[in-house]
Write a protein that holds these residues in place. Structure first.
Motif, short mmCIF file in Angstrom:
data_model
loop_
_atom_site.label_atom_id
_atom_site.label_comp_id
_atom_site.label_asym_id
_atom_site.label_seq_id
_atom_site.Cartn_x
_atom_site.Cartn_y
_atom_site.Cartn_z
N LYS A 11 0.84 -1.19 0.00
CA LYS A 11 0.00 0.00 0.00
C LYS A 11 0.87 1.23 0.00
N ALA A 12 0.33 2.32 -0.55
CA ALA A 12 1.04 3.60 -0.56
C ALA A 12 0.00 4.71 -0.56
N GLY A 13 0.27 5.75 0.21
CA GLY A 13 -0.64 6.88 0.21
C GLY A 13 -0.75 7.53 1.57
N PHE A 14 -1.94 8.05 1.81
CA PHE A 14 -2.19 8.88 2.97
C PHE A 14 -3.39 8.34 3.74
N TYR A 15 -3.14 7.62 4.83
CA TYR A 15 -4.25 7.20 5.67
C TYR A 15 -4.84 8.43 6.34
N GLN A 16 -3.97 9.38 6.69
CA GLN A 16 -4.39 10.66 7.28
C GLN A 16 -3.56 11.76 6.64
N LEU A 41 5.74 -2.24 1.19
CA LEU A 41 5.70 -3.25 0.13
C LEU A 41 6.22 -4.56 0.69
N HIS A 42 5.75 -5.66 0.13
CA HIS A 42 6.28 -6.96 0.50
C HIS A 42 7.77 -6.97 0.15
N PRO A 43 8.62 -7.51 1.02
CA PRO A 43 10.07 -7.51 0.77
C PRO A 43 10.50 -8.16 -0.55
N ASP A 44 9.70 -9.07 -1.08
CA ASP A 44 10.05 -9.68 -2.36
C ASP A 44 10.11 -8.65 -3.49
N TYR A 45 9.56 -7.45 -3.25
CA TYR A 45 9.51 -6.42 -4.29
C TYR A 45 10.41 -5.23 -3.98
N TRP A 46 11.19 -5.31 -2.94
CA TRP A 46 12.12 -4.24 -2.60
C TRP A 46 13.25 -4.18 -3.63
N GLY A 47 13.84 -3.01 -3.76
CA GLY A 47 15.03 -2.85 -4.60
C GLY A 47 14.76 -2.75 -6.09
N ARG A 48 13.52 -2.60 -6.49
CA ARG A 48 13.17 -2.52 -7.91
C ARG A 48 12.68 -1.14 -8.34
N GLY A 49 12.65 -0.19 -7.40
CA GLY A 49 12.14 1.14 -7.71
C GLY A 49 10.63 1.24 -7.68
N LEU A 50 9.95 0.21 -7.20
CA LEU A 50 8.48 0.21 -7.19
C LEU A 50 7.91 1.16 -6.13
N ALA A 51 8.56 1.27 -4.98
CA ALA A 51 8.08 2.20 -3.95
C ALA A 51 8.16 3.63 -4.48
N ARG A 52 9.27 3.96 -5.09
CA ARG A 52 9.40 5.31 -5.65
C ARG A 52 8.36 5.57 -6.73
N GLU A 53 8.16 4.60 -7.60
CA GLU A 53 7.17 4.75 -8.67
C GLU A 53 5.77 4.96 -8.10
N ALA A 54 5.41 4.19 -7.08
CA ALA A 54 4.10 4.34 -6.45
C ALA A 54 3.98 5.70 -5.77
N LEU A 55 5.02 6.09 -5.04
CA LEU A 55 4.96 7.36 -4.31
C LEU A 55 4.92 8.56 -5.24
#
Length: 179
Positions: free
Chosen positions: A75-80, A88-102
């Motif tokens: 998940k990514a975003g603003f709960y508040q 992100l699930h650790p299997d997806y770390w290090g691929r730039g996906l967090a940055r892309e989502a953010l």
């Protein structure tokens, strides 16, 4: 709430069917090492968390489920608003996906809410998240010790902020496309 699309991700509202996939993230000790709660040890805890995400009022929440190749990975975003959060699930770390989502959720938040800045509260041990936020233009605004208790361990906080850009584009110019 709208959906956001990036080259590799679909960001969409949470739904009840996300329970098992989110539990896989929120019960993983690696993912939860620097989260604000211990790993979820049963589905009921994740169910309550998901129910809160689904029922959060849209005037104060702008939170998305992150899908990659049709799989819920976090998940990514603003709960508040205006505080951003992501996991992100650790299997997806290090691929730039967090940055892309953010990038997508930040651009969407600035486009849809009259917030002057976005803030983040990060455990200083979470060097990966701090690096992602720095690449997005967040700057440190302060630090505090023993700000929350995670299980039986006190954790510290690094406070960060990202000011509203003068233009409507995302901080990197690569915002997601709303659909």
């Amino acid at each position: 709430m709208t959906e956001l699309h990036t080259p590799r991700l679909r960001l969409r509202p949470a739904r009840q069917g996300d329970l098992a996939a989110l539990h896989a993230v929120l019960s993983d000790a690696r993912a939860m090492r620097c989260w604000s709660t211990p790993p979820h040890d049963n589905l009921e805890i994740t169910q309550a968390w998901l129910r809160g995400m689904i029922s959060a009022p849209p005037e104060t929440s702008h939170d998305f489920i992150v899908e990659h190749q049709g799989q819920v990975i976090g998940k990514a975003g603003f709960y508040q608003l205006p505080e951003i959060g992501f996991i992100l699930h650790p299997d997806y770390w290090g691929r730039g996906l967090a940055r892309e989502a953010l990038e997508a959720v930040i651009a969407s938040a600035f486009a849809n809410y009259p917030i002057p800045k976005i803030i983040a509260d990060v455990d200083p041990r979470n060097t990966g998240s701090l690096a992602v936020l720095a690449r997005l233009g967040f700057t440190e605004t302060g630090r505090a010790e023993k700000t929350f208790l995670l299980g039986d361990i006190w954790c510290d906080s690094v406070y960060l902020a990202l000011e509203r850009p003068l233009t409507s584009s995302s901080p990197s110019g690569l915002g997601g496309e709303a659909r």
